[in-house]
Write a protein that holds these residues in place. Structure first.
Motif, mmCIF file in Angstrom:
data_model
loop_
_atom_site.group_PDB
_atom_site.id
_atom_site.type_symbol
_atom_site.label_atom_id
_atom_site.label_comp_id
_atom_site.label_asym_id
_atom_site.label_seq_id
_atom_site.Cartn_x
_atom_site.Cartn_y
_atom_site.Cartn_z
ATOM 1 N N LYS A 29 0.946 -1.181 -0.151
ATOM 2 C CA LYS A 29 -0.002 0.022 -0.173
ATOM 3 C C LYS A 29 1.120 1.139 -0.011
ATOM 4 C CE LYS A 29 -2.935 2.736 2.473
ATOM 5 N NZ LYS A 29 -3.257 2.745 4.675
ATOM 6 N N VAL A 30 1.711 1.377 0.860
ATOM 7 C CA VAL A 30 3.332 1.834 0.453
ATOM 8 C C VAL A 30 3.421 3.126 -0.078
ATOM 9 C CG1 VAL A 30 5.164 3.615 2.093
ATOM 10 C CG2 VAL A 30 3.398 2.324 3.631
ATOM 11 N N ILE A 31 3.936 1.677 -1.242
ATOM 12 C CA ILE A 31 4.674 1.484 -2.119
ATOM 13 C C ILE A 31 3.674 2.544 -3.276
ATOM 14 C CG2 ILE A 31 5.555 0.634 -4.724
ATOM 15 C CD1 ILE A 31 7.562 0.539 -2.011
ATOM 16 N N LYS A 32 2.374 1.771 -3.766
ATOM 17 C CA LYS A 32 1.582 2.772 -4.545
ATOM 18 C C LYS A 32 1.473 3.613 -4.274
ATOM 19 C CE LYS A 32 -0.569 -1.843 -5.619
ATOM 20 N NZ LYS A 32 -1.826 -3.175 -5.715
ATOM 21 N N GLU A 33 0.844 4.126 -2.844
ATOM 22 C CA GLU A 33 1.164 5.086 -2.720
ATOM 23 C C GLU A 33 2.250 6.215 -3.041
ATOM 24 O OE1 GLU A 33 0.148 5.159 1.257
ATOM 25 O OE2 GLU A 33 -1.492 4.940 1.298
ATOM 26 N N LEU A 34 3.255 5.948 -2.711
ATOM 27 C CA LEU A 34 4.594 6.910 -3.024
ATOM 28 C C LEU A 34 4.488 6.547 -4.619
ATOM 29 C CD1 LEU A 34 6.861 4.591 -0.437
ATOM 30 C CD2 LEU A 34 6.332 7.708 -0.522
ATOM 31 N N LEU A 35 4.076 5.693 -5.416
ATOM 32 C CA LEU A 35 3.764 5.662 -7.355
ATOM 33 C C LEU A 35 2.607 6.750 -7.230
ATOM 34 C CD1 LEU A 35 4.392 1.528 -7.761
ATOM 35 C CD2 LEU A 35 6.233 3.610 -8.200
ATOM 36 N N ALA A 36 2.068 6.600 -6.939
ATOM 37 C CA ALA A 36 0.798 8.162 -7.148
ATOM 38 C C ALA A 36 1.820 9.537 -7.310
ATOM 39 C CB ALA A 36 -0.284 7.432 -6.116
ATOM 40 N N ASN A 37 2.574 9.445 -5.791
ATOM 41 C CA ASN A 37 3.115 11.032 -5.810
ATOM 42 C C ASN A 37 4.761 11.161 -6.711
ATOM 43 O OD1 ASN A 37 0.796 12.210 -4.267
ATOM 44 N ND2 ASN A 37 0.827 10.505 -2.730
ATOM 45 N N SER A 38 4.953 10.229 -7.367
ATOM 46 C CA SER A 38 6.442 10.547 -7.407
ATOM 47 C C SER A 38 7.370 11.109 -8.026
ATOM 48 C CB SER A 38 6.596 8.662 -7.493
ATOM 49 O OG SER A 38 7.989 8.359 -8.703
ATOM 50 N N ARG A 39 7.400 11.482 -8.274
ATOM 51 C CA ARG A 39 8.903 12.443 -8.983
ATOM 52 C C ARG A 39 9.985 11.294 -10.400
ATOM 53 N NH1 ARG A 39 11.108 15.797 -4.582
ATOM 54 N NH2 ARG A 39 11.995 13.440 -3.929
ATOM 55 N N GLY A 40 9.825 10.321 -9.914
ATOM 56 C CA GLY A 40 10.328 9.214 -10.603
ATOM 57 C C GLY A 40 10.392 8.111 -10.793
ATOM 58 N N GLY A 41 9.947 7.340 -9.937
ATOM 59 C CA GLY A 41 10.166 5.636 -9.435
ATOM 60 C C GLY A 41 10.497 5.693 -7.892
ATOM 61 N N VAL A 42 10.348 4.329 -7.242
ATOM 62 C CA VAL A 42 10.294 4.411 -5.960
ATOM 63 C C VAL A 42 11.201 3.384 -6.042
ATOM 64 C CG1 VAL A 42 9.093 3.243 -4.122
ATOM 65 C CG2 VAL A 42 7.865 5.233 -5.327
ATOM 66 N N LEU A 43 12.027 2.992 -5.218
ATOM 67 C CA LEU A 43 13.142 2.118 -5.466
ATOM 68 C C LEU A 43 12.475 1.182 -4.064
ATOM 69 C CD1 LEU A 43 15.795 0.142 -5.443
ATOM 70 C CD2 LEU A 43 16.807 1.991 -4.464
ATOM 71 N N MET A 44 12.533 -0.453 -4.042
ATOM 72 C CA MET A 44 11.961 -0.571 -2.608
ATOM 73 C C MET A 44 13.260 -1.838 -2.302
ATOM 74 S SD MET A 44 10.071 -2.088 -0.329
ATOM 75 C CE MET A 44 10.377 -3.603 0.892
ATOM 76 N N LEU A 45 13.801 -1.895 -0.973
ATOM 77 C CA LEU A 45 14.785 -2.291 -0.839
ATOM 78 C C LEU A 45 14.540 -3.569 -0.039
ATOM 79 C CD1 LEU A 45 17.996 -3.069 -0.672
ATOM 80 C CD2 LEU A 45 18.472 -1.503 0.521
ATOM 81 N N GLY A 46 14.315 -4.535 0.593
ATOM 82 C CA GLY A 46 14.339 -5.408 1.258
ATOM 83 C C GLY A 46 14.265 -7.584 1.490
ATOM 84 N N ASP A 47 13.825 -7.691 2.251
ATOM 85 C CA ASP A 47 14.932 -9.562 2.183
ATOM 86 C C ASP A 47 14.190 -10.402 1.749
ATOM 87 O OD1 ASP A 47 12.670 -9.255 3.965
ATOM 88 O OD2 ASP A 47 13.749 -9.734 6.228
#
Length: 70
Positions: A29-47
């Protein structure tokens, strides 16, 4: 500094663009919200253990083996 801030510093990502401490069930949900307000993209780093959906939803997703040990 916490791990997220140290990684961001190495990648030259501004601290006001960071989000950390998100519960597993809220990550996509947070990633999708960030994408909606993104200035270029979203990087997700996880395990990859409990965040596969968020990794797949981001513009770029990086699964790091042993990230839970950092």
């Amino acid at each position: 500094k916490d791990t997220v801030a140290l990684c961001a510093e190495q990648l030259q990502i501004l601290s006001h663009d960071l989000v950390s401490g998100v519960r597993p069930e809220n990550k996509t949900k947070v990633i999708k919200e960030l994408l909606a307000n993104s200035r270029g993209g979203v990087l997700m780093l996880g395990d990859g253990a409990n965040d596969a959906g968020a990794l797949a939803s981001a513009t770029a997703g990086i699964a790091v083996h042993g990230a839970m040990d950092v």
